[in-house]
Design a protein around this motif. Sequence first.
Motif, PDB file in Angstrom:
ATOM      1  N   ASP A 129      22.936 -71.497 -20.154  1.00 33.37           N
ATOM      2  CA  ASP A 129      23.851 -71.105 -21.226  1.00 33.37           C
ATOM      3  C   ASP A 129      23.228 -69.939 -21.971  1.00 33.37           C
ATOM      4  N   LEU A 130      23.985 -68.868 -22.139  1.00 32.70           N
ATOM      5  CA  LEU A 130      23.520 -67.674 -22.837  1.00 32.70           C
ATOM      6  C   LEU A 130      24.505 -67.313 -23.931  1.00 32.70           C
ATOM      7  N   SER A 131      24.002 -66.812 -25.052  1.00 33.00           N
ATOM      8  CA  SER A 131      24.881 -66.327 -26.118  1.00 33.00           C
ATOM      9  C   SER A 131      24.181 -65.220 -26.888  1.00 33.00           C
ATOM     10  N   ARG A 172      18.835 -62.758  -5.385  1.00 32.73           N
ATOM     11  CA  ARG A 172      17.652 -62.447  -4.576  1.00 32.73           C
ATOM     12  C   ARG A 172      17.034 -63.711  -3.975  1.00 32.73           C
ATOM     13  N   LYS A 173      17.082 -64.825  -4.706  1.00 29.81           N
ATOM     14  CA  LYS A 173      16.487 -66.081  -4.238  1.00 29.81           C
ATOM     15  C   LYS A 173      17.453 -66.943  -3.435  1.00 29.81           C
ATOM     16  N   GLY A 174      18.690 -66.488  -3.268  1.00 26.48           N
ATOM     17  CA  GLY A 174      19.646 -67.206  -2.435  1.00 26.48           C
ATOM     18  C   GLY A 174      20.280 -68.419  -3.094  1.00 26.48           C
ATOM     19  N   PHE A 175      20.345 -68.440  -4.420  1.00 28.72           N
ATOM     20  CA  PHE A 175      20.998 -69.542  -5.121  1.00 28.72           C
ATOM     21  C   PHE A 175      22.503 -69.469  -4.908  1.00 28.72           C
ATOM     22  N   LYS A 176      23.149 -70.624  -4.918  1.00 27.08           N
ATOM     23  CA  LYS A 176      24.609 -70.686  -4.971  1.00 27.08           C
ATOM     24  C   LYS A 176      24.948 -70.895  -6.432  1.00 27.08           C
ATOM     25  N   ASP A 209      29.228 -67.483 -20.784  1.00 25.31           N
ATOM     26  CA  ASP A 209      28.384 -66.291 -20.723  1.00 25.31           C
ATOM     27  C   ASP A 209      27.149 -66.501 -19.857  1.00 25.31           C
ATOM     28  N   GLY A 210      27.023 -67.678 -19.255  1.00 27.66           N
ATOM     29  CA  GLY A 210      25.862 -67.994 -18.434  1.00 27.66           C
ATOM     30  C   GLY A 210      26.251 -68.298 -17.004  1.00 27.66           C
ATOM     31  N   PHE A 211      25.513 -69.227 -16.399  1.00 26.75           N
ATOM     32  CA  PHE A 211      25.705 -69.543 -14.990  1.00 26.75           C
ATOM     33  C   PHE A 211      25.460 -71.034 -14.741  1.00 26.75           C
ATOM     34  N   ALA A 212      25.973 -71.518 -13.635  1.00 27.40           N
ATOM     35  CA  ALA A 212      25.689 -72.873 -13.157  1.00 27.40           C
ATOM     36  C   ALA A 212      25.615 -72.795 -11.644  1.00 27.40           C
ATOM     37  N   GLY A 213      24.749 -73.614 -11.063  1.00 29.39           N
ATOM     38  CA  GLY A 213      24.656 -73.564  -9.612  1.00 29.39           C
ATOM     39  C   GLY A 213      23.590 -74.471  -9.047  1.00 29.39           C
ATOM     40  N   THR A 214      23.178 -74.105  -7.826  1.00 28.53           N
ATOM     41  CA  THR A 214      22.216 -74.875  -7.060  1.00 28.53           C
ATOM     42  C   THR A 214      21.111 -73.937  -6.589  1.00 28.53           C
ATOM     43  N   GLY A 222      19.163 -68.651 -25.261  1.00 28.55           N
ATOM     44  CA  GLY A 222      19.439 -69.256 -23.962  1.00 28.55           C
ATOM     45  C   GLY A 222      18.976 -70.693 -23.911  1.00 28.55           C
ATOM     46  N   ARG A 223      19.633 -71.445 -23.057  1.00 34.87           N
ATOM     47  CA  ARG A 223      19.235 -72.834 -22.766  1.00 34.87           C
ATOM     48  C   ARG A 223      19.401 -73.036 -21.268  1.00 34.87           C
ATOM     49  N   MET A 224      18.288 -73.401 -20.621  1.00 37.33           N
ATOM     50  CA  MET A 224      18.300 -73.643 -19.190  1.00 37.33           C
ATOM     51  C   MET A 224      18.051 -75.135 -18.957  1.00 37.33           C
ATOM     52  N   GLU A 225      18.919 -75.746 -18.152  1.00 37.10           N
ATOM     53  CA  GLU A 225      18.739 -77.151 -17.790  1.00 37.10           C
ATOM     54  C   GLU A 225      18.651 -77.229 -16.282  1.00 37.10           C
ATOM     55  N   MET A 226      17.604 -77.935 -15.802  1.00 39.94           N
ATOM     56  CA  MET A 226      17.392 -78.068 -14.366  1.00 39.94           C
ATOM     57  C   MET A 226      17.240 -79.530 -14.005  1.00 39.94           C
ATOM     58  N   ALA A 227      17.809 -79.908 -12.884  1.00 39.99           N
ATOM     59  CA  ALA A 227      17.666 -81.267 -12.366  1.00 39.99           C
ATOM     60  C   ALA A 227      17.260 -81.167 -10.897  1.00 39.99           C
TER      61      ALA A 227
END
Length: 167
Positions: A149-151, A124-128, A134-139, A160-165
């Motif tokens: 990371d999801l488990s 919905r937000k247009g992420f790539k 079991d999770g996701f990676a992107g921009t 879950g663990r979310m890392e953002m840069a």
Amino acid sequence: MRRLPLLLLPLALAACDGGTSTPVTIDVKSDDGDNGSFRMENGTVSIKGDGFQGNFRVPQIRMKADDVDLDGVKLYPKSEIAGFHITGSDKPGKSKDGGKVLIDFTSPASLAAVQNWFRDGFTRKGFKFAAKGDGFAGTTSDGGTFTLDLSADGGAKVKGRMEMAGS
């Protein structure tokens, strides 16, 4: 940079609402050697910086799912934040400063439900993005990178663990 640890205190106190404490850490490193850290857990704040060190008692903070927003995508409803960590670096001149945010959480749902929540929000937000385990990676839409990371954690519970840069 020398005053940065003191400037971080109001930021953390703004989130105070009592209840169960969410551990918060902020670490800042500078190429010129000025480093600082801020730690808050169970109502105790520890601040260390060049020329200053102190411990304080403050009201405990409890972050909620609505407090976390990845460029418009919130955590799964009623998720609980287990930890919130910020690291940053300051580079002289026009070099890009580095920084990351790491959020540990648990969600009260099945792995499939939490995956669908994030997949729908990212779309919905247009992420790539792409599946990663079991999770996701992107921009994100503003160019920042993320990993999620999801488990499954038994029954209807997900860790879950979310890392953002930043971009």
